[in-house]
Design an enzyme around this catalytic site. Structure first.
Site, PDB file in Angstrom:
ATOM      1  N   HIS A 179      13.566   4.530  12.357  1.00  0.00           N
ATOM      2  CA  HIS A 179      13.499   4.723  10.696  1.00  0.00           C
ATOM      3  C   HIS A 179      14.415   5.819  10.377  1.00  0.00           C
ATOM      4  O   HIS A 179      14.836   6.803  11.361  1.00  0.00           O
ATOM      5  CB  HIS A 179      12.009   5.171  10.630  1.00  0.00           C
ATOM      6  CG  HIS A 179      11.631   5.142   9.250  1.00  0.00           C
ATOM      7  ND1 HIS A 179      12.039   6.210   8.314  1.00  0.00           N
ATOM      8  CD2 HIS A 179      10.954   4.221   8.476  1.00  0.00           C
ATOM      9  CE1 HIS A 179      11.416   5.853   7.241  1.00  0.00           C
ATOM     10  NE2 HIS A 179      10.455   4.948   7.160  1.00  0.00           N
TER      11      HIS A 179
ATOM     12  N   GLU B 271      -1.838   5.238   3.010  1.00  0.00           N
ATOM     13  CA  GLU B 271      -2.043   3.821   2.641  1.00  0.00           C
ATOM     14  C   GLU B 271      -3.489   3.143   2.503  1.00  0.00           C
ATOM     15  O   GLU B 271      -3.639   2.325   1.587  1.00  0.00           O
ATOM     16  CB  GLU B 271      -1.399   2.559   3.761  1.00  0.00           C
ATOM     17  CG  GLU B 271       0.369   3.027   3.937  1.00  0.00           C
ATOM     18  CD  GLU B 271       0.758   4.269   4.585  1.00  0.00           C
ATOM     19  OE1 GLU B 271      -0.118   5.026   5.296  1.00  0.00           O
ATOM     20  OE2 GLU B 271       1.972   4.386   4.749  1.00  0.00           O
TER      21      GLU B 271
ATOM     22  N   GLU C   4      -1.068  -8.909  -1.148  1.00  0.00           N
ATOM     23  CA  GLU C   4      -1.692  -8.124   0.232  1.00  0.00           C
ATOM     24  C   GLU C   4      -2.852  -7.493  -0.105  1.00  0.00           C
ATOM     25  O   GLU C   4      -3.042  -6.189   0.363  1.00  0.00           O
ATOM     26  CB  GLU C   4      -0.615  -7.458   1.047  1.00  0.00           C
ATOM     27  CG  GLU C   4      -0.665  -7.474   2.146  1.00  0.00           C
ATOM     28  CD  GLU C   4       0.462  -6.744   3.126  1.00  0.00           C
ATOM     29  OE1 GLU C   4       0.410  -5.285   3.021  1.00  0.00           O
ATOM     30  OE2 GLU C   4       1.260  -7.451   3.779  1.00  0.00           O
TER      31      GLU C   4
ATOM     32  N   ASP D  86       0.971  -1.231  -0.104  1.00  0.00           N
ATOM     33  CA  ASP D  86       0.139  -0.039   0.136  1.00  0.00           C
ATOM     34  C   ASP D  86       0.764   1.431   0.114  1.00  0.00           C
ATOM     35  O   ASP D  86       0.271   2.250   0.354  1.00  0.00           O
ATOM     36  CB  ASP D  86      -0.898   0.218   1.192  1.00  0.00           C
ATOM     37  CG  ASP D  86      -0.116  -0.220   2.516  1.00  0.00           C
ATOM     38  OD1 ASP D  86       1.069  -0.027   2.602  1.00  0.00           O
ATOM     39  OD2 ASP D  86      -0.767  -0.786   3.338  1.00  0.00           O
TER      40      ASP D  86
ATOM     41  N   HIS E 172       6.821   4.834  12.851  1.00  0.00           N
ATOM     42  CA  HIS E 172       7.154   5.652  11.770  1.00  0.00           C
ATOM     43  C   HIS E 172       6.155   6.369  10.877  1.00  0.00           C
ATOM     44  O   HIS E 172       5.923   7.071  10.036  1.00  0.00           O
ATOM     45  CB  HIS E 172       8.098   4.885  10.597  1.00  0.00           C
ATOM     46  CG  HIS E 172       7.255   3.927   9.927  1.00  0.00           C
ATOM     47  ND1 HIS E 172       6.934   2.610  10.423  1.00  0.00           N
ATOM     48  CD2 HIS E 172       6.660   3.549   8.634  1.00  0.00           C
ATOM     49  CE1 HIS E 172       6.220   1.695   9.650  1.00  0.00           C
ATOM     50  NE2 HIS E 172       6.044   2.593   8.780  1.00  0.00           N
TER      51      HIS E 172
ATOM     52  N   ARG F 210       3.069   8.177   9.271  1.00  0.00           N
ATOM     53  CA  ARG F 210       2.914   9.440   8.985  1.00  0.00           C
ATOM     54  C   ARG F 210       1.722  10.256  10.072  1.00  0.00           C
ATOM     55  O   ARG F 210       1.835  11.357  10.566  1.00  0.00           O
ATOM     56  CB  ARG F 210       2.400   9.958   7.666  1.00  0.00           C
ATOM     57  CG  ARG F 210       3.213  10.076   6.661  1.00  0.00           C
ATOM     58  CD  ARG F 210       2.707  10.215   5.253  1.00  0.00           C
ATOM     59  NE  ARG F 210       3.612  10.913   4.481  1.00  0.00           N
ATOM     60  CZ  ARG F 210       4.685  10.077   3.828  1.00  0.00           C
ATOM     61  NH1 ARG F 210       4.934   9.019   4.280  1.00  0.00           N
ATOM     62  NH2 ARG F 210       5.617  10.816   2.970  1.00  0.00           N
TER      63      ARG F 210
HETATM   64  C1  UD1 Z   1       6.812   4.389   3.494  1.00  0.00           C
HETATM   65  C2  UD1 Z   1       5.419   4.281   3.068  1.00  0.00           C
HETATM   66  C3  UD1 Z   1       4.748   3.451   4.529  1.00  0.00           C
HETATM   67  C4  UD1 Z   1       5.682   2.471   4.731  1.00  0.00           C
HETATM   68  C5  UD1 Z   1       7.049   2.670   4.935  1.00  0.00           C
HETATM   69  C6  UD1 Z   1       7.898   1.479   5.475  1.00  0.00           C
HETATM   70  C7  UD1 Z   1       4.516   5.618   1.803  1.00  0.00           C
HETATM   71  C8  UD1 Z   1       3.421   6.804   1.512  1.00  0.00           C
HETATM   72  N1  UD1 Z   1       4.703   5.294   2.755  1.00  0.00           N
HETATM   73  O1  UD1 Z   1       6.971   5.576   4.531  1.00  0.00           O
HETATM   74  O2  UD1 Z   1       3.499   2.969   3.964  1.00  0.00           O
HETATM   75  O3  UD1 Z   1       5.094   1.845   6.051  1.00  0.00           O
HETATM   76  O4  UD1 Z   1       7.776   3.181   3.991  1.00  0.00           O
HETATM   77  O5  UD1 Z   1       9.067   1.770   6.125  1.00  0.00           O
HETATM   78  O6  UD1 Z   1       4.723   4.957   0.663  1.00  0.00           O
HETATM   79  N2  UD1 Z   1      14.819   7.634   4.217  1.00  0.00           N
HETATM   80  C9  UD1 Z   1      16.392   7.569   4.100  1.00  0.00           C
HETATM   81  N3  UD1 Z   1      16.562   6.422   3.689  1.00  0.00           N
HETATM   82  C10 UD1 Z   1      15.689   5.383   3.183  1.00  0.00           C
HETATM   83  C11 UD1 Z   1      14.383   5.336   3.621  1.00  0.00           C
HETATM   84  C12 UD1 Z   1      13.918   6.560   4.032  1.00  0.00           C
HETATM   85  O7  UD1 Z   1      16.725   8.296   4.214  1.00  0.00           O
HETATM   86  O8  UD1 Z   1      16.205   4.003   2.947  1.00  0.00           O
HETATM   87  C13 UD1 Z   1      14.150   8.970   4.678  1.00  0.00           C
HETATM   88  C14 UD1 Z   1      14.059  10.097   3.679  1.00  0.00           C
HETATM   89  O9  UD1 Z   1      14.300  11.393   4.379  1.00  0.00           O
HETATM   90  C15 UD1 Z   1      12.541   9.967   3.209  1.00  0.00           C
HETATM   91  C16 UD1 Z   1      11.944   9.582   4.571  1.00  0.00           C
HETATM   92  O10 UD1 Z   1      12.839   8.653   5.137  1.00  0.00           O
HETATM   93  O11 UD1 Z   1      12.362  11.135   2.648  1.00  0.00           O
HETATM   94  C17 UD1 Z   1      10.522   8.978   4.221  1.00  0.00           C
HETATM   95  O12 UD1 Z   1      10.502   7.975   3.494  1.00  0.00           O
HETATM   96  P1  UD1 Z   1       9.311   7.615   2.306  1.00  0.00           P
HETATM   97  O13 UD1 Z   1       9.470   6.769   1.636  1.00  0.00           O
HETATM   98  O14 UD1 Z   1       8.788   9.037   1.989  1.00  0.00           O
HETATM   99  O15 UD1 Z   1       8.079   7.358   3.840  1.00  0.00           O
HETATM  100  P2  UD1 Z   1       8.240   6.311   5.000  1.00  0.00           P
HETATM  101  O16 UD1 Z   1       7.655   7.040   5.967  1.00  0.00           O
HETATM  102  O17 UD1 Z   1       9.486   5.407   4.977  1.00  0.00           O
HETATM  103  N1  UDP Z   2      12.188  -4.252   9.825  1.00  0.00           N
HETATM  104  C1  UDP Z   2      13.635  -4.523   9.575  1.00  0.00           C
HETATM  105  N2  UDP Z   2      14.354  -3.372  10.280  1.00  0.00           N
HETATM  106  C2  UDP Z   2      14.055  -2.630  11.390  1.00  0.00           C
HETATM  107  C3  UDP Z   2      12.581  -2.524  11.393  1.00  0.00           C
HETATM  108  C4  UDP Z   2      11.721  -3.459  10.737  1.00  0.00           C
HETATM  109  O1  UDP Z   2      14.147  -5.088   8.737  1.00  0.00           O
HETATM  110  O2  UDP Z   2      14.955  -1.973  11.932  1.00  0.00           O
HETATM  111  C5  UDP Z   2      11.616  -5.044   9.118  1.00  0.00           C
HETATM  112  C6  UDP Z   2      10.251  -5.927   9.804  1.00  0.00           C
HETATM  113  O3  UDP Z   2      10.693  -6.905  10.456  1.00  0.00           O
HETATM  114  C7  UDP Z   2       8.868  -5.818   8.965  1.00  0.00           C
HETATM  115  C8  UDP Z   2       9.284  -4.670   8.036  1.00  0.00           C
HETATM  116  O4  UDP Z   2      10.687  -4.153   8.314  1.00  0.00           O
HETATM  117  O5  UDP Z   2       9.193  -7.027   8.023  1.00  0.00           O
HETATM  118  C9  UDP Z   2       8.297  -3.549   8.483  1.00  0.00           C
HETATM  119  O6  UDP Z   2       8.616  -2.532   7.931  1.00  0.00           O
HETATM  120  P1  UDP Z   2       8.159  -1.122   8.441  1.00  0.00           P
HETATM  121  O7  UDP Z   2       7.805  -0.995   9.797  1.00  0.00           O
HETATM  122  O8  UDP Z   2       8.982  -0.186   7.975  1.00  0.00           O
HETATM  123  O9  UDP Z   2       6.914  -0.884   7.439  1.00  0.00           O
HETATM  124  P2  UDP Z   2       5.455  -1.208   7.423  1.00  0.00           P
HETATM  125  O10 UDP Z   2       5.233  -2.652   7.496  1.00  0.00           O
HETATM  126  O11 UDP Z   2       4.568  -0.732   8.572  1.00  0.00           O
HETATM  127  O12 UDP Z   2       4.734  -0.859   6.093  1.00  0.00           O
END
Ligand code: UD1
Ligand code: UDP
Length: 374
Positions: A240, A130, A116, A94, A207, A209
């Site tokens: 995160h 999501e 999913e 999602d 993490h 939003r």
């Molecule tokens: C995204 C997804 C969320 C999911 C989450 C898993 C959307 C809208 N949200 O949220 O559904 O639960 O991923 O973790 O798609 N960043 C880094 N390095 C990385 C990843 C993230 O620096 O490898 C930082 C960056 O500043 C980035 C911020 O995290 O702008 C947010 O990342 P983003 O993918 O926009 O949203 P998530 O909160 O990670």
């Molecule tokens: N996870 C990971 N390292 C971490 C935190 C989570 O590998 O430090 C894994 C966790 O086991 C799960 C997935 O990441 O499988 C969940 O990711 P996240 O919570 O970022 O996203 P969501 O599931 O909420 O979309």
């Protein structure tokens, strides 16, 4: 049949990895398109599961907004879909990558399989964005790979055709079983590496939003104040990479000693740290699915959940983010509730989800060949 697997974040990578290997090992032509919505958090998963992307669109920018991310992704994905001429596209979950992947596929009239599918809270703003993403993808999907009966029923209520809903479990369990089978000898070493072997600790991740800012601050303040009264307990928080998340963690916890703040853990490491936890507090989707398999009581730091199965099974409680409620449930876990919630239970799958997805693709690809001849 040529399949495009489009994904871009940590949880998607974990959940598509078993599907990728299942299709590849059975001779299917699979191309991996990573959007690069995540970078460091994505690549650690690709390394563990030995997946080399055919494309990486590298769209991650610090603090990226939803509209910009979606817009850039659709344009880049469109080019690849036109070039590769996929017969089928698979997306999982999602996130923005899922929505963009499905939409770009739809604009090119490529059928979409949604892994999913059917998870719903019923509130379009929670989780945000999501809940909207998965509903929008459902509307343009050819097949809905739904993990549980609840998910199937959600889709039936929205009038999706029964024959296009495939109840198959969640691929997260396939991934978890794979790690346990192939990598379990590392688990004790990892606990030792983070100095957790003899510690009693609560594992926290946040993490989402809708929890940015005040909700997160309130929850962490409650946890800190609770721990101040419980000297045997530690708090472990793999943070995160989002600066908005990290700022709040530091603001609340920097003046507290019994905390272990970690960089995002590699998947295998995270499983090990979950395995050693006294209990878990999280707003993550994937963690809500993994924790019941490990028999870890889980307090869900959200007002809604699209994963009611763990709550029904008794391993999770939906507690929100308010100070009093967080305190209340942490205190309750000192008593009988802890044992009740610790019974390992797995409502999310049997580890054969990827095989069911493969079977479906095989079936439709055979039908297509037959259609060509008649
Ligand atoms: C995204 C997804 C969320 C999911 C989450 C898993 C959307 C809208 N949200 O949220 O559904 O639960 O991923 O973790 O798609 N960043 C880094 N390095 C990385 C990843 C993230 O620096 O490898 C930082 C960056 O500043 C980035 C911020 O995290 O702008 C947010 O990342 P983003 O993918 O926009 O949203 P998530 O909160 O990670
Ligand atoms: N996870 C990971 N390292 C971490 C935190 C989570 O590998 O430090 C894994 C966790 O086991 C799960 C997935 O990441 O499988 C969940 O990711 P996240 O919570 O970022 O996203 P969501 O599931 O909420 O979309």
């Amino acid at each position: 049949m040529k399949v495009g697997l489009i994904f871009g974040t940590r949880p998607e990578a974990i959940k598509v990895a078993p599907v990728y290997h299942k299709l590849k090992n059975n001779g299917m032509d699979v191309k991996v398109v990573v959007t690069g919505q995540h970078k460091e958090m994505l690549y650690q998963v690709l390394d563990l599961f030995e997946i080399t992307p055919d494309y990486d669109l590298q769209v991650m920018k610090q603090g990226q907004g939803l509209s910009e991310l979606t817009g850039r992704l659709i344009i880049k994905l469109d080019e690849i879909i036109k070039k590769e001429k996929f017969d089928y596209i698979l997306v999982q979950g999602d996130t923005t990558s899922v929505l963009a992947g499905a939409l770009a596929g739809f604009y090119n009239q490529v059928p979409i399989g949604h892994i999913e599918a059917g998870l719903r809270t019923g509130n379009i703003y929670s989780p945000f964005p999501e809940e909207a993403n998965r509903k929008l993808v459902g509307n343009i999907a050819d097949a809905h790979f739904a993990p549980t009966d609840t998910n199937v029923n959600n889709l039936l209520k929205e009038n999706y055709p029964k024959e296009k809903i495939i109840k198959c479990g969640n691929t997260v369990i396939d991934a978890l079983y794979w790690v346990k089978k192939n990598k379990s000898s590392d688990i004790e070493k990892i606990k030792e590496k983070y100095n957790l072997l003899r510690k009693k600790y609560i594992l926290i991740t946040m993490h989402r939003r809708e929890n940015w800012g005040k909700p997160m601050e309130e929850t962490l303040t409650a946890v800190k104040n609770y721990l101040k009264e419980h000297e045997e307990l530690y708090l472990v928080f793999p943070m995160h990479l989002n600066p908005l998340v990290r700022n709040v963690v530091h603001k609340v916890l920097d003046d507290f000693d019994r905390k272990i703040l970690l960089e995002p853990l590699k998947y295998l490491e995270f499983i090990a740290v979950m395995d050693g936890a006294h209990y878990i507090m999280t707003d993550s989707g994937g963690v809500q699915e993994e924790a019941p398999s490990l028999g870890k009581p889980t307090l869900v730091l959200r007002d809604t959940t699209e994963r009611p199965e763990a709550i029904a099974a008794g391993t999770a409680k939906l507690i929100g983010t308010k100070y009093e409620n967080v305190m209340k449930y942490m205190k309750l876990l000192e008593g009988e509730l802890y044992q009740e919630m610790s019974r390992a239970n797995n409502p999310y799958g049997d580890g054969k989800t990827s095989e069911r997805i493969r079977e479906y693709l095989l079936k439709i690809s055979e039908r297509r060949i037959i259609n060509k001849y008649f």
